[in-house]
Design an enzyme around this catalytic site. Structure first.
Site, PDB file in Angstrom:
ATOM      1  N   ASP A 162       0.831  -1.197   0.000  1.00  0.00           N
ATOM      2  CA  ASP A 162       0.000   0.000   0.000  1.00  0.00           C
ATOM      3  C   ASP A 162       0.873   1.257   0.000  1.00  0.00           C
ATOM      4  O   ASP A 162       1.776   1.401   0.834  1.00  0.00           O
ATOM      5  CB  ASP A 162      -0.853  -0.038   1.276  1.00  0.00           C
ATOM      6  CG  ASP A 162      -1.910   1.043   1.310  1.00  0.00           C
ATOM      7  OD1 ASP A 162      -2.869   0.945   0.521  1.00  0.00           O
ATOM      8  OD2 ASP A 162      -1.759   1.986   2.117  1.00  0.00           O
ATOM      9  N   GLU A 203       1.566  -0.523  -5.034  1.00  0.00           N
ATOM     10  CA  GLU A 203       0.352   0.267  -5.244  1.00  0.00           C
ATOM     11  C   GLU A 203       0.728   1.739  -5.157  1.00  0.00           C
ATOM     12  O   GLU A 203       0.431   2.425  -4.190  1.00  0.00           O
ATOM     13  CB  GLU A 203      -0.710  -0.089  -4.192  1.00  0.00           C
ATOM     14  CG  GLU A 203      -2.069   0.538  -4.467  1.00  0.00           C
ATOM     15  CD  GLU A 203      -2.465   1.656  -3.501  1.00  0.00           C
ATOM     16  OE1 GLU A 203      -3.511   2.261  -3.712  1.00  0.00           O
ATOM     17  OE2 GLU A 203      -1.719   1.926  -2.531  1.00  0.00           O
TER      18      GLU A 203
END
Lengths: 648, 648
Positions: free
Chosen positions: B374, B403
């Site tokens: 993330d 990401e």
């Protein structure tokens, strides 16, 4: 295991200028600007700051220049190189917590968010900004410690913005891993006007010319405004297998041969052709030329006629064939039996290199500073790298012009390894888009950092197809383009001046080429071409904008036959706009667009342009301006541009 | 003084693949091809030869592949990387005197030039070609020593051409100064199909979902053909400053919070949210999934809720503010008080790095091999370089998906320092030219050597504007593009399958986002989308041409709404042609051009194409072929292409 500097969060990549990953230095000349760019980024939204560090190689302390973000994580800063030396540069970047805090503070304050804690953080940051006591910082701390709303107003003031700028908060900085080099050469490497003539055709009386005849031509060359006079090889010419008129395989008795077939029983690369005079005559030519501000350029052609003394004295430098003969040059099935190339794969390669270097230094010792090197792409590139670096380490201000009309990467490589200037493809770039693409490649690609173009509209080897059987318009146009697009240019002069346009049928070569015979030029005559050369060279000298190739920018002009470009000094104190009609046969016109951003023009334009050749002048108050050129009058405008002060 | 190898006349430059001057290795996966190119040139007209040298890092002997000149002094050779290891490569090039002699001989013989001496030279060259006695060479020598015309005929024969090719005359070779690296990873790094779901919404009965519920969904996910099942963070969710439905600042009692606000009194990054089950349940999920060929991907979000155990246990890993509070995330003036970022500039940064690494290895030890990371761009890039290299040195076949929806150079940098796969801008590339430009950049620029794209048409964070309030056509189209353009792709599945197209007004976010609440999906339902997903994933598996992103080539098709591209294995044994109608509202048609060179098609074309979804099939006998697509039927063709053998 853990080797990294853990707290350094900034990445610095893609630093320019950098030639072949720093394998070669970038090149500049005295006084030029170096624009340094890099990709710089970190993680998250914290603010970065970056600085360019540069110094002269011999200095100890780095100069610092703040870099600014342009777009897409590219950062830029520039420095000037006033001195003829090597400059070093590198880059430093860091997450600037003071700047981050300042930006956040402003946004919060404007959004009426409570900033009591932020003020305390500001005090801590200010206290950490300088190890020494600093009055401005102490004052700032006391301002922040005043009443809440006063403290906010203070941080939002102009004065605080300047404080943030003046006090970078350098911590955990990332240092770019390399220190890169910029070699700075003397100005003439970047700005020179060459005139080429064969000294054997220099006689005013139609005899075999001599250096003394060349001395008599100096006032003529100087009055036209040239500052380099380049003579093809001046050495004894081979008598064995000598070439005749129009490159005939056999010379008739009395034919002089090609000056590039060097060496005979009269001597080799360090000797003078007896018909031209003596070494003293040559030295006299050099010193007389200097009085006119002209350098004499020598041709370096590292190859030998069969009777060159080297062939007997150093058979090991040539390729010996199984029948006992020496290998001549060939491009199978063609044979060039008047030329023996050196064998650079000789076991005695080192002796050969040293001897060839001594040829160059011999002539430097006689006063030569400029060498036009014949076909360098047919000798090993590592040899040039070595010999040029050797010569440069012993002598200063030497210029090597590479006469390599060959494939792009080979030309690039010769420039990278040390050639000061290079012949170019300009000779064959005729149409608008061709010229624009080529110029943009030279000026705006990596090439700019190592390849200094020298534009020639013709040479003794090349009469381009589109100038064959053509009248004076195309000669005037091509000269004007060469002399204004590039700050270094040259012409094979006497035949150009008098529009010699007769080729060997089907070839881009001259008929009755001076390479194989003595020619008679009417040196006392001048014509319109001579006048235009004189005026343009004068304009080149007087306008610093024309001393550089790198400040060129094309301007929009709709017509496909019309080309327009601007050159300006960084401070805009000198601006030249050239508009040319590329069609030698018909009048063309178009609207040329002034580059408003470059010229820092606002919405109200008031620009005066004056043609330095015709003295026509106009006041332009629009961005787009009408221009019309009749090639039978003059195929170009050479405008000096003056920006009206009140709109600067 | 003289350091160079004097006899080496060849220059080798610009060797590719080379990421940031060799600072990072190039990436490939098992079985892929590495195309090595270089600029190689020498002086003069002598013939060059060059070879690529490559080996596995653990081997001692180099493999040799002859390079061939393509154009403009660029040379090319390729090698395959069948093994999961590091391959090394470099380049060697030399002036080949045997080849030069051979070429000159042919030209002279054809021009009837006397070649008696050349024959003698040939004999000498042949004798020097091998140190050991070689029968073919001895035979060649004796042929050359026969009668003059026989010897000539022999050199002009096909057999001699092969001899020249087989016996490179390697002498004074130039060795490229660097040895470059290619890291070869396992196949899944390059070919994977991801399905994302929130385990808390996995219940078939509308309760808070558990890992057991996810296990019950495995047959559904597997039957659709996915091989990665990615679950957002599975850890305890912070209770302090927990966010409510639709990102409300305050959660109502009973609201579950965002799984990315990690940590509470129930544990942190190594714990399991009690409502999802136990660690054993999770391990059971992993092992059950394996039976279906599915890997469970874990979300790595290195940030903490205020009540994460780290905050108390390691206050030194967080930024402490002057009022005694801990710094929360912010984007001034916005505050994210539910999230505390780590302070990577902590004096204890090394402890922090080691702990974060231990989070990753903890989960690997539980059976996880795939991590979706993330917002990696909000943590220092040097940290990722270190942690990924550490993990890879201890474990094999781990995949890290970055990401990072951020600026291009930051995304590139994360890929260079080690991320296996990356989210991309595909999500926002809608129009034909946008898609083509982006794909060509990914496949044909430097990016190809480090950046492995993973195409997602949506994520829990992103419902793109052009899919908002739209019907199923656009969902089908975007899925089909993602799954065929890129060999790695994924979808935030349940809402995509059922065309959830309702945004937060004015944003590219979902209304009632699953990020902040438990959703009820009708897991028992399937629809047309489910069927198409199933068919395309099946096609992906069965057709090796779709296992790569790098074999993609666009085909000309005139209509601006029509896009066509081809993928093929190197040996052309499997060829897929995709044609798509990008307009979800109307029928479009156009003529698509077969890439004749790539498909090695001659003038007589006989190609069979069969749509793998509809089974429509055509025989194409022209280069340009008519295609028509009605989005209300199906917005794309997925053709399998068969070349009729007689024309191969």
């Amino acid at each position: 295991m853990i080797k990294v500097k853990g707290k350094s969060r900034v990445v610095i990549e893609n630093v320019q200028p950098q030639v072949d990953q720093g394998l070669y230095p970038a090149k500049r000349t005295v006084g030029e600007r170096v624009d340094v760019t890099a990709d710089i980024f970190g993680d998250g939204h914290d603010h970065l700051r970056a600085q360019l560090l540069y110094r002269r190689q011999e200095d100890h302390h780095w100069q610092h220049v703040e870099m600014r973000h342009t777009y897409n994580d590219t950062w830029l800063a520039s420095f000037y190189v006033p001195d003829k030396t090597v400059y070093l540069f590198t880059i430093q970047a860091w997450v600037d917590h003071f700047d981050t805090w300042y930006d956040g503070f402003k946004k919060k304050a404007h959004a009426n968010v409570d900033v009591h804690v932020e003020i305390k953080e500001g005090v801590l940051l200010l206290k950490g900004l300088s190890k020494e006591k600093n009055e401005r910082l102490s004052l700032a701390v006391s301002e922040l410690e005043r009443e809440y709303s006063t403290a906010i107003a203070y941080v939002l003031s102009k004065g605080f913005e300047k404080l943030v700028h003046d006090f970078p908060h350098i911590e955990h900085e990332t240092q770019y891993e390399k220190i890169l080099e910029v070699v700075v050469e003397h100005a003439k490497a970047n700005f020179s006007s060459w005139y080429e003539l064969f000294p054997r055709s220099a006689s005013l009386e139609g005899k075999h010319g001599t250096f003394k005849d060349v001395i008599r031509l100096l006032p003529r060359v100087a009055s036209m405004g040239f500052d380099v006079l380049y003579l093809p090889p001046i050495h004894p010419i081979g008598k064995v297998n000598r070439k005749g008129k129009n490159n005939n395989v056999k010379a008739e008795p009395g034919e002089p041969g090609s000056p590039w077939a060097i060496g005979s029983d009269e001597g080799g690369h360090k000797s003078i052709h007896p018909d031209l005079g003596t070494l003293d005559d040559y030295k006299k030519l050099i010193s007389e030329a200097k009085k006119y501000g002209i350098d004499i350029a020598l041709d370096i052609a590292f190859q030998c006629a069969p009777d060159h003394p080297y062939v007997k004295e150093h058979p090991e430098w040539f390729k010996q064939r199984p029948d006992g003969s020496v290998q001549y040059a060939e491009n199978p099935p063609k044979k060039y039996q008047d030329i023996y190339p050196f064998n650079f794969e000789s076991d005695q390669w080192m002796d050969l290199w040293v001897e060839l270097k001594s040829v160059i230094t011999f002539w430097i010792d006689q006063g030569v500073k400029i060498f036009r090197v014949d076909n360098p792409h047919t000798k090993p590139i590592p040899f040039w790298q070595w010999v040029i670096s050797e010569v440069n380490s012993e002598y200063s201000d030497v210029i090597f012009l590479a006469e390599a009309f060959t494939r792009p990467k080979v030309m690039a490589s010769l420039a990278k390894v040390g050639f000061t200037q290079s012949y170019t493809y300009f000779t064959w770039r005729i149409h608008k888009q061709e010229i624009m693409d080529y110029m943009n490649e030279l000026v705006y690609s990596q090439s700019r950092n190592y390849f200094r173009p020298n534009f020639w509209p013709n040479t003794p080897d090349i009469l381009p197809f589109f100038m064959q059987h053509q009248g004076e318009n195309i000669f005037i146009l091509r000269f004007a383009l060469a002399a204004t697009l590039a700050s270094n240019y040259g012409m094979y002069g006497p035949v150009y001046e008098f529009y010699d346009n007769v080729p060997m049928e089907g070839k881009e070569e001259y008929y009755n080429s001076e390479k194989y015979e003595v020619k008679r030029h009417d040196w006392k005559k001048t014509n319109r071409m001579t006048d235009i050369i004189t005026l343009i060279n004068k304009t080149r000298k007087e306008n610093p904008a024309l001393h550089s190739t790198w400040n060129m920018q094309f301007c929009h002009i709709e017509d496909q036959n019309m080309l327009a470009f601007l050159k300006a000094t960084d401070d805009l104190s000198n601006i030249i706009l050239v508009v040319a009609n590329l069609d030698p046969h018909a009048k063309h016109s178009g609207f040329v667009q002034l580059p408003k951003e470059r010229l820092k023009l606002g919405d109200r334009i008031n620009v005066k342009v004056r043609d330095l050749l015709t003295d026509e002048h106009y006041t332009w108050t629009q961005e787009w301006n009408y221009v019309e050129l009749d090639p039978f009058k003059l195929p170009f405008h050479l405008f000096k541009v003056e920006l009206h002060e009140s709109y600067m």
